[in-house]
Design an enzyme around this catalytic site. Structure first.
Site, mmCIF file in Angstrom:
data_model
loop_
_atom_site.group_PDB
_atom_site.id
_atom_site.type_symbol
_atom_site.label_atom_id
_atom_site.label_comp_id
_atom_site.label_asym_id
_atom_site.label_seq_id
_atom_site.Cartn_x
_atom_site.Cartn_y
_atom_site.Cartn_z
ATOM 1 N N CYS A 77 27.672 5.240 30.947
ATOM 2 C CA CYS A 77 26.668 6.187 30.447
ATOM 3 C C CYS A 77 27.415 7.212 29.597
ATOM 4 C CB CYS A 77 26.003 6.868 31.642
ATOM 5 S SG CYS A 77 24.871 8.199 31.183
ATOM 6 N N CYS A 187 24.715 5.218 23.198
ATOM 7 C CA CYS A 187 24.041 5.300 24.498
ATOM 8 C C CYS A 187 23.984 3.865 24.981
ATOM 9 C CB CYS A 187 22.634 5.861 24.320
ATOM 10 S SG CYS A 187 21.594 5.663 25.793
HETATM 11 N N1 DGL Z 1 22.580 5.202 29.300
HETATM 12 C C1 DGL Z 1 22.820 6.570 29.142
HETATM 13 C C2 DGL Z 1 23.829 6.908 28.052
HETATM 14 O O1 DGL Z 1 24.618 6.064 27.685
HETATM 15 C C3 DGL Z 1 21.759 7.566 29.049
HETATM 16 C C4 DGL Z 1 20.447 7.596 29.304
HETATM 17 C C5 DGL Z 1 19.852 8.874 29.834
HETATM 18 O O2 DGL Z 1 19.511 9.782 29.074
HETATM 19 O O3 DGL Z 1 19.706 8.897 31.048
HETATM 20 O O4 DGL Z 1 23.875 7.989 27.565
#
Ligand code: DGL
Length: 280
Positions: A77, A187
């Site tokens: 993330c 993301c």
């Molecule tokens: N998958 C997450 C990232 O790479 C984020 C998503 C979220 O905002 O929870 O930032």
């Protein structure tokens, strides 16, 4: 007979986005077991204060490691990785790999020196990103988009809801207007939207995410620890478990299998309530 070692990797995200990373890890290390942990009770992290992200992420991962000892932790993330790594590394005694928006490889690939950077609203605001751009993409025009809708559209795919293409076209209009030839998927949810993104931005030549780089890093950490490759060819099936702090998303088992992961055992409302850890 020599003992077979099956490495175990914890992959963490706020929702299903980290599956785009887990899938690359599984491709690279098919014999490793994967514990996928998603803090979907607090999703999206892009809308949470930094302190909440740090506290929840650390508490959940420390608890997971107590129940399921792992050899490597991957914070799959970008939003969490920009804030949580120092605290988490001080709490756990296994290597922690974070995800960084792939600005450096994008700058190496772009032909017209125009790069689009798609991330969550929180990630596009972080100073960390300014530093990455200054360090690796000087001489490039970097057009940032931090749109709140994209992560939710990626989550909805799990239960078969398709991406609203018209809204996505509008969300990425500034990248089209800037004529970018390269887009950083900053993301981990966004690789799940790639087919729709390609439709919205047909002129983009290079789509860059961090999944394969993370998989290579995990593999080299396991090699250093003497854990990689030992189980290869020994008939061990890798096990995948998926833990969610909220409800198990409808359709998640099939979705994970469409991403190339083995059929997981999924548990919701894990670990019950968020442990109150005085040490975080
Ligand atoms: N998958 C997450 C990232 O790479 C984020 C998503 C979220 O905002 O929870 O930032």
């Amino acid at each position: 007979m020599s003992e077979t070692v099956v490495p175990r990797i914890l992959v963490f995200d706020s929702g299903v986005g980290g599956l785009s990373v887990a899938a690359r890890v599984h491709e690279k290390l098919p014999d490793a077991s994967i514990i996928y942990l998603a803090d979907n009770a607090a999703f999206p992290y892009g809308g949470q204060p930094e302190s909440v992200v740090i506290e929840r992420c650390c508490a959940l991962i420390v608890t997971a490691l107590e129940q399921f000892p792992c050899d490597v932790v991957v914070i799959a993330c970008n939003t969490a990785s920009t804030v949580v790594l120092p605290s988490l590394r001080s709490l756990v005694d296994v290597p922690v790999v974070g995800v960084v928006p792939a600005v450096k490889p994008a700058a190496a690939q772009t032909l017209n020196h125009r790069i689009g950077l798609l991330a969550t609203p929180a990630t596009v605001r972080r100073l960390y990103l300014d530093q990455l751009v200054r360090e690796f993409a000087t001489g490039c025009q970097v057009e940032r988009v931090g749109h709140p809708g994209l992560v939710q559209w990626a989550e909805n795919l799990v239960r078969g809801v398709s991406v609203p293409q018209d809204e996505l076209d509008v969300a990425v209009a500034s990248l089209r207007d800037a004529g970018v030839d390269t887009v950083v998927l900053g993301c981990t949810h966004y690789p799940l939207l790639l087919d729709s993104l390609r439709q919205s931005l047909p002129d983009v030549k290079f789509w860059v995410d961090s999944g394969e780089a993370i998989a290579r890093r995990v593999s080299s950490l396991l090699v250093e620890a003497g854990l990689a490759g030992k189980s290869s060819g020994c008939g061990h099936a890798s096990e995948v478990a998926a833990l969610f702090s909220g409800n198990v998303p409808e359709g998640i088992v099939d979705f994970m299998m469409t991403q190339g992961l083995p059929q997981p055992e999924a548990k919701g409302n894990w670990p019950g309530s968020l442990p109150d850890r005085g040490d975080i």
